[in-house]
Scaffold this motif. Structure first.
Motif, PDB file in Angstrom:
ATOM      1  N   LEU A 114     -19.433 -19.191  23.376  1.00  0.00           N
ATOM      2  CA  LEU A 114     -18.596 -18.725  24.482  1.00  0.00           C
ATOM      3  C   LEU A 114     -17.672 -19.805  25.049  1.00  0.00           C
ATOM      4  CD1 LEU A 114     -20.837 -16.262  26.525  1.00  0.00           C
ATOM      5  CD2 LEU A 114     -19.078 -15.763  24.834  1.00  0.00           C
ATOM      6  N   PRO A 115     -18.099 -21.060  25.170  1.00  0.00           N
ATOM      7  CA  PRO A 115     -17.144 -22.072  25.642  1.00  0.00           C
ATOM      8  C   PRO A 115     -15.926 -22.216  24.731  1.00  0.00           C
ATOM      9  CG  PRO A 115     -19.378 -22.882  25.865  1.00  0.00           C
ATOM     10  CD  PRO A 115     -19.471 -21.608  25.079  1.00  0.00           C
ATOM     11  N   VAL A 116     -16.124 -22.033  23.422  1.00  0.00           N
ATOM     12  CA  VAL A 116     -14.989 -22.098  22.492  1.00  0.00           C
ATOM     13  C   VAL A 116     -14.101 -20.869  22.654  1.00  0.00           C
ATOM     14  CG1 VAL A 116     -14.332 -22.320  20.059  1.00  0.00           C
ATOM     15  CG2 VAL A 116     -16.406 -23.438  20.896  1.00  0.00           C
ATOM     16  N   LEU A 117     -14.724 -19.688  22.859  1.00  0.00           N
ATOM     17  CA  LEU A 117     -13.945 -18.472  23.070  1.00  0.00           C
ATOM     18  C   LEU A 117     -13.103 -18.568  24.330  1.00  0.00           C
ATOM     19  CD1 LEU A 117     -16.585 -15.727  22.174  1.00  0.00           C
ATOM     20  CD2 LEU A 117     -14.775 -16.645  20.729  1.00  0.00           C
ATOM     21  N   ALA A 118     -13.606 -19.297  25.321  1.00  0.00           N
ATOM     22  CA  ALA A 118     -12.854 -19.442  26.569  1.00  0.00           C
ATOM     23  C   ALA A 118     -11.518 -20.126  26.329  1.00  0.00           C
ATOM     24  CB  ALA A 118     -13.683 -20.222  27.587  1.00  0.00           C
ATOM     25  N   GLU A 119     -11.453 -21.021  25.328  1.00  0.00           N
ATOM     26  CA  GLU A 119     -10.189 -21.679  25.011  1.00  0.00           C
ATOM     27  C   GLU A 119      -9.139 -20.655  24.573  1.00  0.00           C
ATOM     28  OE1 GLU A 119     -10.674 -24.816  22.191  1.00  0.00           O
ATOM     29  OE2 GLU A 119     -12.542 -25.526  23.091  1.00  0.00           O
ATOM     30  N   LEU A 120      -9.568 -19.627  23.829  1.00  0.00           N
ATOM     31  CA  LEU A 120      -8.622 -18.620  23.367  1.00  0.00           C
ATOM     32  C   LEU A 120      -8.145 -17.732  24.500  1.00  0.00           C
ATOM     33  CD1 LEU A 120      -9.846 -19.539  20.597  1.00  0.00           C
ATOM     34  CD2 LEU A 120      -9.466 -17.191  19.820  1.00  0.00           C
ATOM     35  N   THR A 121      -9.070 -17.350  25.377  1.00  0.00           N
ATOM     36  CA  THR A 121      -8.655 -16.477  26.479  1.00  0.00           C
ATOM     37  C   THR A 121      -7.646 -17.190  27.372  1.00  0.00           C
ATOM     38  OG1 THR A 121     -10.505 -17.166  27.915  1.00  0.00           O
ATOM     39  CG2 THR A 121     -10.873 -15.282  26.461  1.00  0.00           C
TER      40      THR A 121
END
Length: 308
Positions: A114-121
């Motif tokens: 999820l921390p990596v996905l936050a970069e995309l959002t």
């Protein structure tokens, strides 16, 4: 002029090889690289000549990697991705948009992905996350309902491609009160027998994680009574800390409780049992920039996970 065999192949050949490996077709790789298909075919031929053997088996459905190709992708993938990132002009980021559908185990997704996905959002991408077991998630990936899956098992479906992401180390943990009931001498001599009186906290009825540890370290299935089954490894840890029983957990999940003394490591094998997590995508799927960036970011993040 033929290139000499041996030595490190040029970066452009390895980059093209990785795009072919990850997309599953020459045409998809050409699209992702922004070049013509004959250019991709020519670069692959140069790399195969340099290595001295074919890397893919061609068919009307695309290309299937050989064992040599899988080994090469595993060895060079993170390094080529790192060089790409280092050579990107300062401040240059590919445009991102659309929706990315990602699946994986709840614990891994929550604590690591999820921390990596936050970069995309933060860059304008909408992310949809699906939690579940590997077989279900891989079925959704094959059907096109997911774009990328973090899988606890290596996919065997012919329509999927997977690369190793990170190795999880597993530890056998217990609450201190139960650990004190284990005879240390017997644990060294007959570990399965020394632990047989302790109740288990399991992730599933089939005891997949515990059973694998017992077979790997003790050469048999666990004969222990099962006190609780709860389908979330974080909940398994909470139950162990509360005194319900013992269990086997990835070290990154157990680490805070081990550090605080809420649980203790009950068994110390010479070589820690490992389980590999894989990053899976559909073969031949025309991955958009967001999926490509997510894949690269996860592989970059996984290098840090391995050092924690």
């Amino acid at each position: 002029m033929n290139e000499p065999r041996g030595g490190l192949p040029p970066l452009d050949l390895l980059s093209t090889f990785l795009e072919i490996y990850r997309s599953g077709s020459l045409s998809a790789a050409a699209q992702r690289l922004g070049v013509t298909q004959p250019a991709v075919t020519g670069q692959l031929a140069r790399l195969e000549e340099r290595i001295g053997e074919p890397l893919f088996v061609r068919s009307h459905k695309g290309v299937t990697p050989t064992q040599r190709a899988a080994a090469l992708a595993s060895r060079v993938g993170v390094h080529v991705d790192g060089l790409r990132e280092a050579l990107r002009p300062a401040g240059a980021e590919p445009p991102l948009h659309g929706t990315v559908h990602v699946g994986g185990p709840a614990e891994v997704m929550t604590l690591r992905v999820l921390p990596v996905l936050a970069e995309l959002t933060g860059r304008g991408v909408t992310v949809r996350v699906t939690h579940g077991l590997a077989d279900d998630l891989l079925s959704q990936l094959a059907d096109g309902r997911l774009d990328l899956v973090v899988s606890a098992v290596r996919p065997s479906r012919p329509g999927l491609l997977a690369a190793p992401l990170v190795d999880e180390e597993f530890v056998l943990v217990a609450p201190p009160a139960l650990a004190h009931t284990v005879d240390a001498e017997r644990l060294r001599a007959e570990p399965a027998a020394a632990l047989a009186h302790l109740p288990l906290v399991a992730y599933a009825e089939e005891l997949p994680v515990v059973r694998r540890y017992w077979r790997s370290e003790f050469g048999r299935r666990p004969a222990n009574p099962v006190a609780m089954v709860v389908p979330d490894l974080r909940s398994v840890l909470a139950a162990v800390a509360a005194g319900t029983g013992i269990s086997v957990l990835p070290r990154y999940i157990a680490a805070p409780a081990l550090a605080s003394g809420e649980v203790v490591q009950l068994h110390h094998p010479e070589v820690a049992p490992l389980n590999t997590l894989y990053l899976a995508v559909r073969r031949g799927a025309p991955a958009g920039p967001a999926v490509t960036v997510l894949r690269d970011r996860l592989q970059h993040a996984a290098r840090r996970w391995n050092t924690l």
